[in-house]
Design an enzyme around this catalytic site. Structure first.
Site: not given
Length: 317
Positions: A132, A135-136
Protein backbone atom coordinates in the site's frame (compact mmCIF):
# COMPACT_ATOMS: atom_id res chain seq x y z
CA UNK A 1 -29.94 -17.46 16.79
CA UNK A 2 -28.31 -14.05 16.46
CA UNK A 3 -29.89 -10.83 15.31
CA UNK A 4 -26.71 -10.01 13.41
CA UNK A 5 -23.43 -11.71 12.58
CA UNK A 6 -20.40 -9.75 11.39
CA UNK A 7 -17.88 -11.74 9.34
CA UNK A 8 -14.40 -10.24 9.62
CA UNK A 9 -12.49 -8.15 12.13
CA UNK A 10 -10.77 -5.44 10.11
CA UNK A 11 -11.63 -1.74 10.58
CA UNK A 12 -14.98 -2.14 8.82
CA UNK A 13 -16.12 -5.22 10.74
CA UNK A 14 -15.06 -3.86 14.12
CA UNK A 15 -16.72 -0.49 13.48
CA UNK A 16 -19.92 -2.27 12.47
CA UNK A 17 -19.70 -4.34 15.66
CA UNK A 18 -19.26 -1.20 17.80
CA UNK A 19 -22.37 0.42 16.32
CA UNK A 20 -24.51 -2.71 16.48
CA UNK A 21 -23.45 -3.42 20.05
CA UNK A 22 -24.20 0.14 21.15
CA UNK A 23 -27.66 -0.25 19.60
CA UNK A 24 -28.13 -3.33 21.84
CA UNK A 25 -28.23 -5.87 18.97
CA UNK A 26 -25.53 -8.01 20.64
CA UNK A 27 -23.75 -8.98 17.40
CA UNK A 28 -21.57 -12.04 17.00
CA UNK A 29 -18.28 -11.22 15.30
CA UNK A 30 -16.46 -14.07 13.56
CA UNK A 31 -12.73 -13.53 13.28
CA UNK A 32 -10.69 -15.65 10.92
CA UNK A 33 -7.07 -16.78 11.16
CA UNK A 34 -5.82 -13.18 10.84
CA UNK A 35 -7.76 -11.15 13.44
CA UNK A 36 -7.62 -7.44 12.73
CA UNK A 37 -7.12 -7.75 9.00
CA UNK A 38 -4.30 -6.18 7.01
CA UNK A 39 -3.56 -3.53 9.65
CA UNK A 40 -2.12 -6.18 11.93
CA UNK A 41 0.75 -6.56 9.45
CA UNK A 42 1.37 -2.80 9.43
CA UNK A 43 3.80 -1.14 11.80
CA UNK A 44 2.98 2.51 12.42
CA UNK A 45 -0.29 4.02 11.17
CA UNK A 46 0.02 7.80 10.80
CA UNK A 47 -3.04 8.64 8.71
CA UNK A 48 -5.86 7.42 10.97
CA UNK A 49 -7.57 10.51 12.44
CA UNK A 50 -7.22 11.06 16.17
CA UNK A 51 -3.65 9.87 16.60
CA UNK A 52 -1.34 12.85 15.98
CA UNK A 53 1.75 10.83 16.89
CA UNK A 54 0.60 7.73 14.98
CA UNK A 55 -0.34 4.33 16.37
CA UNK A 56 0.84 0.81 15.72
CA UNK A 57 -1.53 -1.14 13.46
CA UNK A 58 -2.05 -4.08 15.86
CA UNK A 59 -2.68 -1.67 18.75
CA UNK A 60 -5.31 0.24 16.76
CA UNK A 61 -7.17 -2.95 15.93
CA UNK A 62 -6.93 -4.23 19.49
CA UNK A 63 -8.42 -0.97 20.75
CA UNK A 64 -11.30 -1.23 18.29
CA UNK A 65 -11.99 -4.80 19.39
CA UNK A 66 -11.98 -3.83 23.07
CA UNK A 67 -14.39 -1.01 22.28
CA UNK A 68 -16.80 -3.43 20.59
CA UNK A 69 -16.52 -5.88 23.49
CA UNK A 70 -17.20 -3.10 25.98
CA UNK A 71 -20.62 -2.57 24.42
CA UNK A 72 -21.49 -6.27 24.34
CA UNK A 73 -20.22 -7.67 21.03
CA UNK A 74 -19.33 -11.37 21.18
CA UNK A 75 -16.22 -12.66 19.39
CA UNK A 76 -15.60 -16.20 18.22
CA UNK A 77 -12.74 -17.55 16.11
CA UNK A 78 -13.54 -19.66 13.06
CA UNK A 79 -13.46 -19.86 9.29
CA UNK A 80 -16.71 -19.44 7.37
CA UNK A 81 -16.78 -22.31 4.89
CA UNK A 82 -20.20 -21.68 3.37
CA UNK A 83 -23.40 -19.69 3.78
CA UNK A 84 -27.07 -20.18 2.94
CA UNK A 85 -28.74 -16.88 2.14
CA UNK A 86 -31.74 -18.43 0.37
CA UNK A 87 -34.05 -17.70 3.30
CA UNK A 88 -34.08 -16.23 6.77
CA UNK A 89 -32.75 -17.00 9.23
CA UNK A 90 -29.50 -17.15 7.30
CA UNK A 91 -27.24 -20.10 7.97
CA UNK A 92 -23.45 -20.01 8.24
CA UNK A 93 -21.24 -23.09 8.40
CA UNK A 94 -18.18 -22.10 10.43
CA UNK A 95 -15.16 -24.36 10.85
CA UNK A 96 -14.32 -24.67 14.52
CA UNK A 97 -17.79 -23.53 15.60
CA UNK A 98 -20.46 -25.36 13.61
CA UNK A 99 -23.69 -23.98 12.12
CA UNK A 100 -24.92 -20.55 13.12
CA UNK A 101 -28.15 -18.72 12.33
CA UNK A 102 -28.77 -14.99 12.03
CA UNK A 103 -31.48 -12.57 11.01
CA UNK A 104 -28.88 -10.37 9.28
CA UNK A 105 -25.26 -10.63 8.17
CA UNK A 106 -22.57 -8.04 7.56
CA UNK A 107 -19.75 -9.21 5.28
CA UNK A 108 -16.46 -7.45 6.01
CA UNK A 109 -13.97 -10.08 4.92
CA UNK A 110 -11.70 -7.65 3.07
CA UNK A 111 -9.41 -8.24 0.12
CA UNK A 112 -6.03 -9.89 0.22
CA UNK A 113 -3.14 -8.24 -1.59
CA UNK A 114 -1.54 -10.56 -4.10
CA UNK A 115 2.07 -11.32 -3.24
CA UNK A 116 4.97 -12.38 -5.43
CA UNK A 117 5.52 -15.68 -3.62
CA UNK A 118 9.29 -15.23 -3.44
CA UNK A 119 11.73 -16.01 -0.64
CA UNK A 120 11.66 -13.74 2.44
CA UNK A 121 8.66 -11.75 1.16
CA UNK A 122 6.08 -12.51 3.85
CA UNK A 123 8.68 -12.35 6.61
CA UNK A 124 9.50 -8.76 5.66
CA UNK A 125 6.01 -7.29 5.34
CA UNK A 126 6.17 -4.23 7.56
CA UNK A 127 10.00 -4.32 7.44
CA UNK A 128 10.34 -2.79 3.98
CA UNK A 129 7.85 -4.86 1.99
CA UNK A 130 4.47 -3.17 1.51
CA UNK A 131 1.34 -3.52 -0.58
CA UNK A 132 0.00 0.00 0.00
CA UNK A 133 1.80 3.10 -1.26
CA UNK A 134 -0.63 5.57 0.31
CA UNK A 135 -0.26 3.80 3.66
CA UNK A 136 3.52 3.49 3.80
CA UNK A 137 5.05 5.83 1.22
CA UNK A 138 5.77 8.54 3.78
CA UNK A 139 8.20 6.27 5.62
CA UNK A 140 10.48 6.17 2.57
CA UNK A 141 11.15 9.87 2.20
CA UNK A 142 14.47 10.39 0.43
CA UNK A 143 15.06 6.67 -0.07
CA UNK A 144 15.26 4.26 -3.00
CA UNK A 145 12.12 2.22 -3.69
CA UNK A 146 11.21 -0.66 -5.99
CA UNK A 147 7.67 -1.11 -7.30
CA UNK A 148 6.86 -4.54 -8.72
CA UNK A 149 4.05 -4.79 -11.27
CA UNK A 150 3.02 -3.87 -14.78
CA UNK A 151 -0.60 -2.76 -14.52
CA UNK A 152 -2.35 0.53 -13.87
CA UNK A 153 -2.04 0.15 -10.10
CA UNK A 154 1.74 -0.28 -10.38
CA UNK A 155 2.04 2.85 -12.55
CA UNK A 156 -0.16 4.81 -10.15
CA UNK A 157 1.80 3.70 -7.10
CA UNK A 158 5.14 4.40 -8.75
CA UNK A 159 4.06 7.94 -9.62
CA UNK A 160 2.69 8.49 -6.12
CA UNK A 161 5.86 7.25 -4.45
CA UNK A 162 8.03 9.75 -6.34
CA UNK A 163 6.59 12.36 -3.98
CA UNK A 164 8.69 10.81 -1.23
CA UNK A 165 11.44 8.65 -2.70
CA UNK A 166 14.69 9.82 -4.26
CA UNK A 167 14.28 7.12 -6.92
CA UNK A 168 11.58 4.62 -7.87
CA UNK A 169 12.58 1.60 -9.93
CA UNK A 170 9.75 -0.27 -11.62
CA UNK A 171 10.35 -4.02 -11.95
CA UNK A 172 8.20 -6.16 -14.25
CA UNK A 173 8.75 -9.70 -15.46
CA UNK A 174 7.78 -8.89 -19.05
CA UNK A 175 9.07 -6.40 -21.60
CA UNK A 176 5.56 -5.11 -22.19
CA UNK A 177 3.34 -3.48 -19.58
CA UNK A 178 -0.33 -4.29 -19.03
CA UNK A 179 -1.12 -0.74 -17.95
CA UNK A 180 -3.20 1.58 -20.10
CA UNK A 181 -1.26 3.86 -22.44
CA UNK A 182 -2.07 7.01 -20.49
CA UNK A 183 -0.79 5.47 -17.24
CA UNK A 184 2.37 4.22 -18.97
CA UNK A 185 2.98 7.65 -20.47
CA UNK A 186 2.66 9.35 -17.09
CA UNK A 187 5.17 6.96 -15.56
CA UNK A 188 7.64 7.24 -18.44
CA UNK A 189 7.47 11.03 -18.29
CA UNK A 190 8.36 11.01 -14.60
CA UNK A 191 12.09 11.63 -14.26
CA UNK A 192 12.29 9.89 -10.89
CA UNK A 193 11.13 6.54 -12.29
CA UNK A 194 13.65 4.09 -13.73
CA UNK A 195 12.87 0.76 -15.35
CA UNK A 196 13.93 -2.87 -14.92
CA UNK A 197 11.66 -4.69 -17.34
CA UNK A 198 11.93 -8.36 -18.34
CA UNK A 199 13.20 -9.18 -14.84
CA UNK A 200 11.64 -11.87 -12.64
CA UNK A 201 11.80 -11.28 -8.86
CA UNK A 202 13.44 -14.20 -7.04
CA UNK A 203 14.06 -13.16 -3.46
CA UNK A 204 13.68 -10.29 -1.00
CA UNK A 205 17.09 -9.51 0.46
CA UNK A 206 16.99 -8.20 4.03
CA UNK A 207 19.21 -7.58 7.03
CA UNK A 208 18.61 -6.88 10.70
CA UNK A 209 17.05 -3.49 9.96
CA UNK A 210 14.85 -4.61 7.07
CA UNK A 211 14.91 -4.77 3.29
CA UNK A 212 18.16 -4.01 1.47
CA UNK A 213 17.49 -5.35 -2.02
CA UNK A 214 15.49 -7.45 -4.46
CA UNK A 215 17.16 -10.36 -6.23
CA UNK A 216 15.99 -10.69 -9.86
CA UNK A 217 16.76 -12.78 -12.91
CA UNK A 218 17.06 -11.22 -16.36
CA UNK A 219 14.74 -13.30 -18.53
CA UNK A 220 16.78 -12.66 -21.67
CA UNK A 221 20.29 -13.43 -20.39
CA UNK A 222 19.50 -15.55 -17.33
CA UNK A 223 21.84 -13.41 -15.24
CA UNK A 224 20.89 -12.78 -11.61
CA UNK A 225 21.56 -9.60 -9.69
CA UNK A 226 20.46 -7.82 -6.52
CA UNK A 227 18.81 -4.45 -7.05
CA UNK A 228 19.57 -2.29 -4.03
CA UNK A 229 16.55 -0.72 -2.39
CA UNK A 230 15.16 0.46 0.93
CA UNK A 231 11.64 -0.70 0.22
CA UNK A 232 9.65 -2.97 -2.08
CA UNK A 233 6.06 -2.16 -2.99
CA UNK A 234 4.17 -5.09 -4.50
CA UNK A 235 1.47 -3.77 -6.84
CA UNK A 236 0.07 -6.79 -8.66
CA UNK A 237 -3.53 -6.50 -7.50
CA UNK A 238 -5.88 -7.71 -4.77
CA UNK A 239 -8.24 -10.66 -4.39
CA UNK A 240 -11.52 -10.02 -2.54
CA UNK A 241 -12.30 -12.69 0.04
CA UNK A 242 -15.65 -13.77 -1.35
CA UNK A 243 -15.09 -17.40 -2.37
CA UNK A 244 -17.14 -18.74 0.55
CA UNK A 245 -20.28 -17.02 -0.79
CA UNK A 246 -20.58 -19.51 -3.67
CA UNK A 247 -22.24 -16.97 -5.95
CA UNK A 248 -25.15 -16.18 -3.61
CA UNK A 249 -24.15 -12.51 -3.45
CA UNK A 250 -23.71 -10.58 -6.67
CA UNK A 251 -20.14 -9.52 -7.41
CA UNK A 252 -18.32 -7.85 -10.26
CA UNK A 253 -15.98 -9.71 -12.62
CA UNK A 254 -13.15 -9.44 -10.10
CA UNK A 255 -15.18 -10.82 -7.22
CA UNK A 256 -15.88 -7.57 -5.34
CA UNK A 257 -19.36 -7.46 -3.79
CA UNK A 258 -21.83 -5.16 -5.54
CA UNK A 259 -23.81 -2.87 -3.26
CA UNK A 260 -26.58 -0.41 -3.93
CA UNK A 261 -24.91 2.93 -4.64
CA UNK A 262 -24.82 5.07 -1.53
CA UNK A 263 -25.60 2.13 0.78
CA UNK A 264 -24.10 -1.17 1.90
CA UNK A 265 -27.08 -3.29 0.77
CA UNK A 266 -26.39 -6.37 -1.37
CA UNK A 267 -28.83 -8.18 -3.63
CA UNK A 268 -30.03 -10.26 -0.64
CA UNK A 269 -32.20 -8.31 1.83
CA UNK A 270 -30.60 -8.50 5.24
CA UNK A 271 -27.06 -9.05 3.95
CA UNK A 272 -24.72 -6.06 3.88
CA UNK A 273 -21.12 -5.56 2.77
CA UNK A 274 -18.51 -3.07 3.89
CA UNK A 275 -14.78 -2.43 3.72
CA UNK A 276 -12.36 -3.66 1.08
CA UNK A 277 -14.56 -6.61 0.10
CA UNK A 278 -16.73 -4.08 -1.77
CA UNK A 279 -14.23 -1.25 -2.26
CA UNK A 280 -11.50 -1.68 -4.86
CA UNK A 281 -10.83 2.04 -5.20
CA UNK A 282 -9.78 3.52 -1.84
CA UNK A 283 -8.76 0.56 0.36
CA UNK A 284 -7.96 2.71 3.40
CA UNK A 285 -8.57 1.97 7.07
CA UNK A 286 -10.61 5.13 7.54
CA UNK A 287 -12.86 4.53 4.51
CA UNK A 288 -13.34 0.92 5.62
CA UNK A 289 -14.33 2.08 9.10
CA UNK A 290 -16.79 4.57 7.61
CA UNK A 291 -18.43 1.88 5.49
CA UNK A 292 -18.62 -0.34 8.58
CA UNK A 293 -20.59 2.38 10.34
CA UNK A 294 -22.90 2.63 7.31
CA UNK A 295 -23.41 -1.15 7.24
CA UNK A 296 -24.39 -1.19 10.91
CA UNK A 297 -26.87 1.65 10.41
CA UNK A 298 -28.35 -0.05 7.34
CA UNK A 299 -28.54 -3.30 9.29
CA UNK A 300 -30.27 -1.63 12.24
CA UNK A 301 -32.92 -0.14 9.95
CA UNK A 302 -33.44 -3.52 8.30
CA UNK A 303 -33.92 -5.26 11.63
CA UNK A 304 -36.35 -2.53 12.64
CA UNK A 305 -38.28 -3.15 9.40
CA UNK A 306 -37.55 0.23 7.81
CA UNK A 307 -35.64 -0.78 4.67
CA UNK A 308 -37.40 -1.41 1.35
CA UNK A 309 -35.13 -3.42 -0.94
CA UNK A 310 -36.16 -2.11 -4.35
CA UNK A 311 -32.57 -2.26 -5.59
CA UNK A 312 -32.06 -5.87 -4.49
CA UNK A 313 -35.27 -6.89 -6.23
CA UNK A 314 -34.05 -5.37 -9.50
CA UNK A 315 -30.71 -7.16 -9.14
CA UNK A 316 -32.42 -10.50 -8.70
CA UNK A 317 -34.47 -10.22 -11.89
Amino acid sequence: MYKSIVIGTGPSGLTAAIYLARANFKPLVIEGPEPGGQLTTTTEVENFPGFPDGIMGPELMDNMRKQAERFGAEFRTGWVNSVDFSKRPFKLSVEGIGELEAESVIISTGASAKLLGVLNEKENIGRGVSTCATCDGFFFRGKKIIVVGGGDSAMEEANFLTRFASEVKLVHRRNELRASKIMQDRARENGKITWALNNTPLEVVAGDKGVTGLKVRNNETGAEEVLETDGIFVAIGHTPNTGFLNGQIHTDEQGYILVEPGTTKTNVPGVFACGDVQDKKYRQAITAAGSGCAAALDCEKFLDGEIIHDWSQSLNK
